[in-house]
Design a protein around this motif. Sequence first.
Motif, PDB file in Angstrom:
ATOM      1  N   TRP A   1     -23.708   8.360  -5.598  1.00 36.63           N
ATOM      2  CA  TRP A   1     -23.383   7.839  -4.269  1.00 36.63           C
ATOM      3  C   TRP A   1     -22.785   6.464  -4.438  1.00 36.63           C
ATOM      4  N   SER A   2     -21.703   6.189  -3.706  1.00 35.78           N
ATOM      5  CA  SER A   2     -21.002   4.916  -3.862  1.00 35.78           C
ATOM      6  C   SER A   2     -21.740   3.760  -3.232  1.00 35.78           C
ATOM      7  N   GLY A   3     -22.717   4.035  -2.335  1.00 40.77           N
ATOM      8  CA  GLY A   3     -23.584   2.975  -1.835  1.00 40.77           C
ATOM      9  C   GLY A   3     -23.185   2.434  -0.484  1.00 40.77           C
ATOM     10  N   ARG A   4     -24.199   1.931   0.226  1.00 40.75           N
ATOM     11  CA  ARG A   4     -23.996   1.317   1.532  1.00 40.75           C
ATOM     12  C   ARG A   4     -24.716  -0.023   1.592  1.00 40.75           C
ATOM     13  N   LEU A   5     -24.294  -0.887   2.525  1.00 45.33           N
ATOM     14  CA  LEU A   5     -24.880  -2.214   2.643  1.00 45.33           C
ATOM     15  C   LEU A   5     -26.360  -2.152   2.980  1.00 45.33           C
ATOM     16  N   ASP A   6     -26.726  -1.286   3.919  1.00 45.06           N
ATOM     17  CA  ASP A   6     -28.123  -1.162   4.304  1.00 45.06           C
ATOM     18  C   ASP A   6     -28.779  -0.084   3.450  1.00 45.06           C
ATOM     19  N   PRO A   7     -29.972  -0.338   2.891  1.00 47.56           N
ATOM     20  CA  PRO A   7     -30.620   0.650   2.028  1.00 47.56           C
ATOM     21  C   PRO A   7     -30.796   2.020   2.657  1.00 47.56           C
ATOM     22  N   ASP A   8     -30.949   2.067   3.973  1.00 48.07           N
ATOM     23  CA  ASP A   8     -31.095   3.358   4.640  1.00 48.07           C
ATOM     24  C   ASP A   8     -29.926   4.284   4.327  1.00 48.07           C
ATOM     25  N   GLY A   9     -28.738   3.699   4.166  1.00 46.39           N
ATOM     26  CA  GLY A   9     -27.559   4.497   3.878  1.00 46.39           C
ATOM     27  C   GLY A   9     -27.571   5.123   2.500  1.00 46.39           C
ATOM     28  N   ASN A  10     -28.447   4.651   1.614  1.00 44.48           N
ATOM     29  CA  ASN A  10     -28.583   5.232   0.277  1.00 44.48           C
ATOM     30  C   ASN A  10     -29.722   6.230   0.192  1.00 44.48           C
ATOM     31  N   ILE A  11     -30.497   6.340   1.266  1.00 48.77           N
ATOM     32  CA  ILE A  11     -31.740   7.101   1.171  1.00 48.77           C
ATOM     33  C   ILE A  11     -31.838   8.221   2.196  1.00 48.77           C
ATOM     34  N   ALA A  12     -31.684   7.908   3.480  1.00 48.00           N
ATOM     35  CA  ALA A  12     -32.077   8.842   4.536  1.00 48.00           C
ATOM     36  C   ALA A  12     -31.352  10.176   4.470  1.00 48.00           C
ATOM     37  N   SER A  13     -30.034  10.159   4.345  1.00 46.04           N
ATOM     38  CA  SER A  13     -29.286  11.415   4.360  1.00 46.04           C
ATOM     39  C   SER A  13     -29.612  12.302   3.173  1.00 46.04           C
ATOM     40  N   PHE A  14     -30.123  11.715   2.082  1.00 45.56           N
ATOM     41  CA  PHE A  14     -30.348  12.452   0.844  1.00 45.56           C
ATOM     42  C   PHE A  14     -31.796  12.882   0.648  1.00 45.56           C
ATOM     43  N   LEU A  15     -32.752  12.100   1.149  1.00 48.03           N
ATOM     44  CA  LEU A  15     -34.141  12.320   0.774  1.00 48.03           C
ATOM     45  C   LEU A  15     -35.059  12.635   1.941  1.00 48.03           C
ATOM     46  N   ARG A  16     -34.567  12.523   3.139  1.00 45.85           N
ATOM     47  CA  ARG A  16     -35.343  12.930   4.305  1.00 45.85           C
ATOM     48  C   ARG A  16     -35.303  14.453   4.422  1.00 45.85           C
ATOM     49  N   THR A  17     -36.394  15.036   4.874  1.00 45.10           N
ATOM     50  CA  THR A  17     -36.451  16.485   5.041  1.00 45.10           C
ATOM     51  C   THR A  17     -35.284  16.977   5.900  1.00 45.10           C
ATOM     52  N   GLN A  18     -34.541  17.926   5.364  1.00 44.47           N
ATOM     53  CA  GLN A  18     -33.367  18.493   6.018  1.00 44.47           C
ATOM     54  C   GLN A  18     -32.311  17.448   6.345  1.00 44.47           C
TER      55      GLN A  18
END
Length: 535
Positions: free
Chosen positions: A436-453
């Motif tokens: 992943w190329s990364g986002r300014l806010d950490p949520d952008g590196n985590i939520a779409s990939f590791l949250r259920t569904q």
Amino acid sequence: MRRTPLGTAAVALTVLLSGCASLQSSATEVGGVRMTDERPVRDGGTLTVALNSDPDKLDPSLAQTLVGRTVFAGMCEKLYDIDQDGTIVPQLATALPDVSADGLTVTVRVRRDARFSDGTRLDADAVVGSLLRHRDLPGSARATELAPLERAEATGPDTVRITLKQPYVPLTGVLADRSGMVMSPAALRTYGKDFTNNPSCVGPFRFVERVGGDRIVLRKDPRYYDADRVHLDRVIYRPIPDGTVRLANLRSGDIQVGDQMAPVDVRGALTEPKLQVFNSPSLGYQGIGLNVGNVKGLGEKPGPIDTPLARDVRVREAFALSLDRELINKVVFQGMYEPACGPISPGSAIAPGVRPEQCPKRDAERAGQLLAEAGVKTPVRMELKVSTTPESGRLGQVVQAMAKEAGFAVTLRPTEYATLLEETDNGAYDAFTSGWSGRLDPDGNIASFLRTQGAMNAYGLSDPRIDELIARGRTEADLRERASIYEELTRRVNAEHALVYVYRQKNYAVAGKGVAGLRIYGDGLVRVSTAGYVQ
């Protein structure tokens, strides 16, 4: 890779819903490597940019790749963007959002002088339509980012009111990426699902044609509100996966810019008097994704998978312990990247990411013990999908050799990039090179990939505690509390080993010395709106 196929610079980062974000470089040029080129340019000409893979869909709602974002940077502007210092600035919006005291109402005002490439005027209704499409379109990769959005409405010709289900701290950063891209409502009505082949946005260049696997052509848009600052007549993006071939074409002048250049090719370019190297610091990560529950595809409910990796976290931990991150960086990337073992960049001021020296060391003996405790038959057989680039192939070979010593038999499956994305999205894999190329806010590196569904959770990971921490991180405005949340979230994610973080790349681009006006910021995109040939 995913969905990239950024450093030596110091990083300062602060994100608030109603404020701004910052990613600052200590210098514009360090050691012959630069982020921008301010030399004056002449009007006219065609610039050919070589990409390391063919982009996926040219539809901002569905797209997932970094190479696609680079093409979008030429033709699809967003409500917000980042500047050279990494600060979030208005682009199609006229100012940063106004946020109510309770954090539930966000007001965005948009430009009144902009038109889409098909001539349709940009207005608040167009913004509302795009936001709701990003949220609701089946298969949208933006769905998780915009899930907190309850309602969007135009309260005037240039005013958009967004109502949130709960305070959503990352929103400004989200709207500085594809979720903030606004599409022509006329084009959406006309083309529907085929918008990807007929994209129409506001941008310095308009889409002309795409020949799959060969080229994407853009032409200067005379309707663009800032057309006087656009110098080039055309931009052509060509997928050339082999970095050696990209470098050869740069030397010959057949292409003028090479994006995402491999370290070995960057070293070669630094000795070339006719070439210049650009570099931007990284917010992203690269690693290996393991299928722990993706049985029906993205967005579907996870289910059981009958493989040792999916059944037992000890097997996944053993695989992670078989990897020597420092050696991988030295052998595969000539020491020009850095080890990584978490989703957040160590330079983040929101949450301190794990520093390279803090990453777990290789421990093949412990890996073997874990496999014995899990009671699995060794060697544990697994297939690793890698893209067809030489660099990805070398990474796969090193991983294969390291894992073998710990009790794994890894079969490499080189796969064309678009096919790799499709197969992993559908769950047809054991393991794949994921990034992943990364986002300014950490949520952008985590939520779409590791949250259920989650919209890009190709791993099938489902953990209620991770979901809870993601939700808390999105609503917590206090920076200290947010940092604590993301530290715990990183520990929890790493304990699952569904995504084994391996390295954090720096984004290198090489251009001919005759090219000026390029912009390559902390998001890793090659911006060509002010580019051209030196006078």
